[in-house]
Design an enzyme around this catalytic site. Structure first.
Site, mmCIF file in Angstrom:
data_model
loop_
_atom_site.group_PDB
_atom_site.id
_atom_site.type_symbol
_atom_site.label_atom_id
_atom_site.label_comp_id
_atom_site.label_asym_id
_atom_site.label_seq_id
_atom_site.Cartn_x
_atom_site.Cartn_y
_atom_site.Cartn_z
ATOM 1 C CE LYS A 1 -94.073 -10.708 -13.113
ATOM 2 N NZ LYS A 1 -95.296 -11.092 -13.862
ATOM 3 C CB THR A 2 -90.090 -11.657 -18.637
ATOM 4 O OG1 THR A 2 -90.496 -12.424 -17.494
ATOM 5 C CG2 THR A 2 -88.820 -12.257 -19.218
ATOM 6 N N PRO B 1 -99.176 -12.702 -13.960
ATOM 7 C CG PRO B 1 -99.374 -15.016 -14.009
ATOM 8 C CD PRO B 1 -99.910 -13.804 -13.336
ATOM 9 N N GLY B 2 -98.221 -12.077 -17.397
ATOM 10 C CA GLY B 2 -98.654 -11.445 -18.632
ATOM 11 C C GLY B 2 -98.676 -9.941 -18.636
ATOM 12 C CE LYS C 1 -107.767 -8.175 -2.113
ATOM 13 N NZ LYS C 1 -107.852 -8.087 -0.643
ATOM 14 C CB SER D 1 -108.752 -9.559 2.170
ATOM 15 O OG SER D 1 -108.661 -10.637 1.262
#
Length: 772
Positions: A359-360, A355-356, A714, A671
């Protein structure tokens, strides 16, 4: 031996006289008048040879004709009547009296009649009689019926209106009666076939006109009846209005046909029928869709790139893909090639990231760069398949799906449609919306997308679909396979500072009612907000932090503080309090049995501490921290590996407890395998794990380190957490190409293939441990 005759030539332009024909000839040309004058002089029994003159050239065969009469027409013009007697071969020219052209003419006699000629004559006579009966020429029919000689019957074709001059000239030159009749049959049959087609077309047109006139009359009568009944505002006027709108609208043919069929139902529906309301709603929806409206794509690649760069920092992968899309379309247009459309031409990009990260908002920038309309379709929480495909019209309150509504809202067939939060789509007993999206987002199928409400094909191949998601895991594989995935892995601290300076700060200054000159942020302060007050992959919390500071600045200015207010590192403590995120790896890993792992969540990359401890008691293994099955198996694999290599020490005789903090958050995935192995090895050897080391990778029973996903996220998380050394699987080395140079320069990345190498890199040396 046939006698050669010396005759004057009477030429006829664009006309042919066959033997047996009696025709009037206007004496309007000098050559014709000279031939008639020569015949009237009594030479050779008032005979002439009538020769067709086609395209200025005389034919080789003419007709010996007798001059029957010379007189004047009612109009006052002189004319002669000639009667054809037989064919003659025209020879060389000779001298003769008067101004006429004289030639030698050798009469041609018809060959003996054969049985084949009689059969053809019978067939031809029946064909001609049929044509004449349709025209009502009964006297001519009698003349044809009385003609028994095949040659004479064939020569009657000189009167046929369906034969042109060249065909009649060809008949005159043909001596063989059989061949003459064969040609006549071929031409006459072709004429009959052509007449049948023409009559059928005329009948269809007449029938259509009669039907239209009848329907118009009935509608007028219906309107008059309703007017008398006081129901002037009934359905009739509305139906007529819809018919006019459909006929004048720019609709594809298959849509027009379906719409006119619905208008017909509306005209037949009664006033009390609820169907009339449903039909009106459907027609309004169809007429509102921009079936043939398209916006022109921008072909300015530099301008498009400038728009994308101005709106968003970074995100090079998606920018490059969009520039490629524009370049291909503009190149085809410059070469005069047709625009890409139809099967396999759709573009579907999936932006996957935490998020943030933008993308939108990227969707609006893409639409501006392409010069297209933009529509956002929010899919978060959608559970009903009909939301995508629409409802059947049999249901009360039926509506088209969100895709059709988006096209209608955009007003063009080639908008940018942002399918927001596609990974948040749910499924229940009402259907699976992600399955309905398979056709929408498949470039090989979406040129014939069929909405349940419309029930007509809708071409979505010109639509640029952008789908956004936070994680791959919840997107079904078949749907993910239909999209080009572009991963947005988050921003580095330097990128966040640039975004805050260029985008977030001006926006929040305006929202706070401030002027740019009222406040001055230092880059150090922006970096601290990004690193110590927020810890995220995107910039949403960073923007909230800026908004909080600016609100307090607004209060300060209203309290009498002089502008500009300087916001630096020291002032942040006043405005935001003490930093919330400080490096904790050194504190957490100061004791043996704790290792720092790296993980990917829906919010981006994050550090993950694995804690292991041993105690006296019955041997066993306890796992806590809401671990999934795969993560539990990783602990067992790590323990089995250490025991098989003799690295477990006395752990086998003790009760083990492995815990992953943040126990309220479910965790799963392979992982963390090498992190768990390192934590257990640290506990067994008493050697702490280096505080600067983070790691990620799957472990096998043989001690191999297998590749994992989300490497870039990561490593960015490790950089944010202050780690300097990161261990990754050897086979993930290609993923390092996506890592920003600024981050790669500050991290020491160690690709490994074996757990033994992990332990050598991660654990403190024995001497250090003993000294401690």
């Amino acid at each position: 031996m046939t006698e050669t005759l010396k005759l004057p030539v009477l030429p006829l332009a664009d006309s042919v006289v066959l033997p047996g024909m009696v025709v009037p000839v206007r004496l309007d040309e000098p050559e014709i008048r000279a031939a008639v004058d020569a015949a009237e002089s009594g030479v050779d029994a008032r005979r002439v040879i009538v020769v067709p003159r086609l395209d200025g050239r005389y034919a080789a065969v003419g007709t010996i004709a007798v001059l029957e009469q010379v007189g004047r027409l009612p109009s006052g013009e002189r004319a002669a009547v000639v009667r054809g007697e037989g064919r003659a071969q025209i020879g060389s020219g000779v001298t003769g009296p008067g101004a006429a052209l004289w030639v030698e003419a050798t009469p041609i006699a018809d060959p003996p009649v054969t049985g084949r000629a009689l059969e053809l004559a019978k067939e031809y006579k029946a064909l001609v009689v049929g044509i004449l009966q349709q025209r009502g020429a009964w006297q001519v029919i009698d003349s044809v019926q009385q003609t028994t000689d095949p040659g004479a019957l064939a020569d009657l074709a000189g009167w046929a209106s369906w034969l042109d001059t060249e065909q009649k000239s060809e008949l005159l030159a043909e001596v063989d009666v059989t061949k003459r009749l064969e040609k006549l049959l071929e031409w006459t049959k072709a004429h009959v076939a052509e007449q049948e087609v023409s009559e059928k077309i005329a009948a269809d047109v007449r029938e259509g006109m009669e039907k239209t006139q009848r329907e118009f009359l009935l509608r007028q009568q219906l309107a008059a009846i309703r007017k008398e009944l006081g129901d002037e505002a009934g359905d009739s006027g509305g139906a007529d209005d819809y018919r006019t709108r459909v006929e004048s609208a720019d609709l594809p043919e298959h849509v027009r046909k379906a719409a006119l069929a619905e208008v017909g139902k509306l005209e037949r529906a009664s006033d009390q029928s609820p169907e009339s309301g449903w039909i009106r709603t459907w027609l309004d929806t169809v007429l509102d869709i921009p079936w043939n409206t398209r916006t022109d794509d921008s072909d300015d690649l530099a301008g498009a790139r400038a728009i994308l760069d101005a709106d968003h920092a970074g995100l090079d992968d998606v920018k490059e893909r969009l520039i490629e899309f524009l370049a291909v379309r503009s190149r085809r247009e410059r070469k005069g090639m047709e625009k890409v459309g139809g099967r396999g031409s759709g573009a579907v990009l999936s932006l996957v990231g935490p998020p943030g990260v933008g993308k939108t908002s990227l969707g609006e920038s893409v639409a501006r760069a392409l010069g297209r309309k933009f529509v956002r379709v929010a899919l978060g929480g959608v559970r009903d398949e009909a939301e995508i495909r629409g409802h059947r019209r049999t249901y009360v309150g039926a509506l088209p799906g969100r895709i059709v509504r988006a096209i209608r809202e955009a007003g063009a067939m080639n908008p940018v449609v942002l399918l927001d939060e596609i990974d948040k789509v749910g499924s229940d007993f009402r259907g699976d919306p992600t399955a309905a999206l398979l056709e929408v987002l498949d470039p090989a199928q979406n040129h014939t997308f069929r909405d349940h409400y419309l029930e007509v094909d809708l071409d979505l191949s010109d639509v640029l679909f952008l789908a956004t998601a936070n994680a791959y895991d919840t997107i079904p594989g078949p749907l993910l396979d239909r999209m080009e995935v572009v991963t947005l892995d988050g921003y580095t601290e330097a990128e966040k500072v640039a975004i805050a300076r260029d985008h977030l700060l001006p926006r929040q200054v305006e929202k706070a009612g401030l002027d740019p000159s009222d406040v001055d942020f230092s880059d150090v302060a922006l970096g601290m907000i990004a690193a110590e007050y927020t810890r995220e992959a995107g910039v949403r919390q960073l923007e909230r932090g800026l908004a909080k500071v600016l609100r307090k600045v607004a209060v300060s200015l209203d309290s009498g503080t002089e502008a500009p207010v300087h916001v630096d590192a020291d002032a942040l403590v006043t405005y935001l309090g003490r930093p919330k995120f400080t490096p904790e790896s050194a504190e957490r890993t100061s004791v043996p049995g704790v290792a720092t792992g790296l993980a990917v969540t829906g919010a981006g990359g994050d550090v993950l501490f694995i804690e292991a401890t041993a105690m006296d008691g019955d041997p066993g293994l306890t796992l806590t921290g809401q671990l999934g099955d795969v993560m539990k198996e990783s602990v067992s694999i790590a323990l089995s590996y250490l025991r098989s290599r003799g690295l477990a020490g006395d752990l086998a005789a003790k009760k083990l407890h492995v815990h992953v903090p943040a126990g309220a958050v479910p965790k799963d995935g392979p992982s963390a395998g090498i992190t768990m192995t390192t934590a257990l090895a640290s506990l067994a050897s008493g050697r702490p794990v280096k505080s600067s080391v983070g790691m990620t990778g799957e472990v096998t029973l043989q001690g191999k380190v297998l590749p994992i996903g989300g490497v870039k996220q990561k490593l960015l998380a490790a950089h944010r957490a202050g780690l300097t050394d990161v261990i990754i699987p050897k086979r993930n080395e290609p993923d390092l190409d996506d890592l920003p140079e600024s981050v790669r320069g500050e991290l020491r990345i160690h690709p490994v293939a074996d757990v033994a190498d992990v332990l050598d890199l991660a654990l403190e040396p024995v001497a250090v441990s003993a000294a401690a």
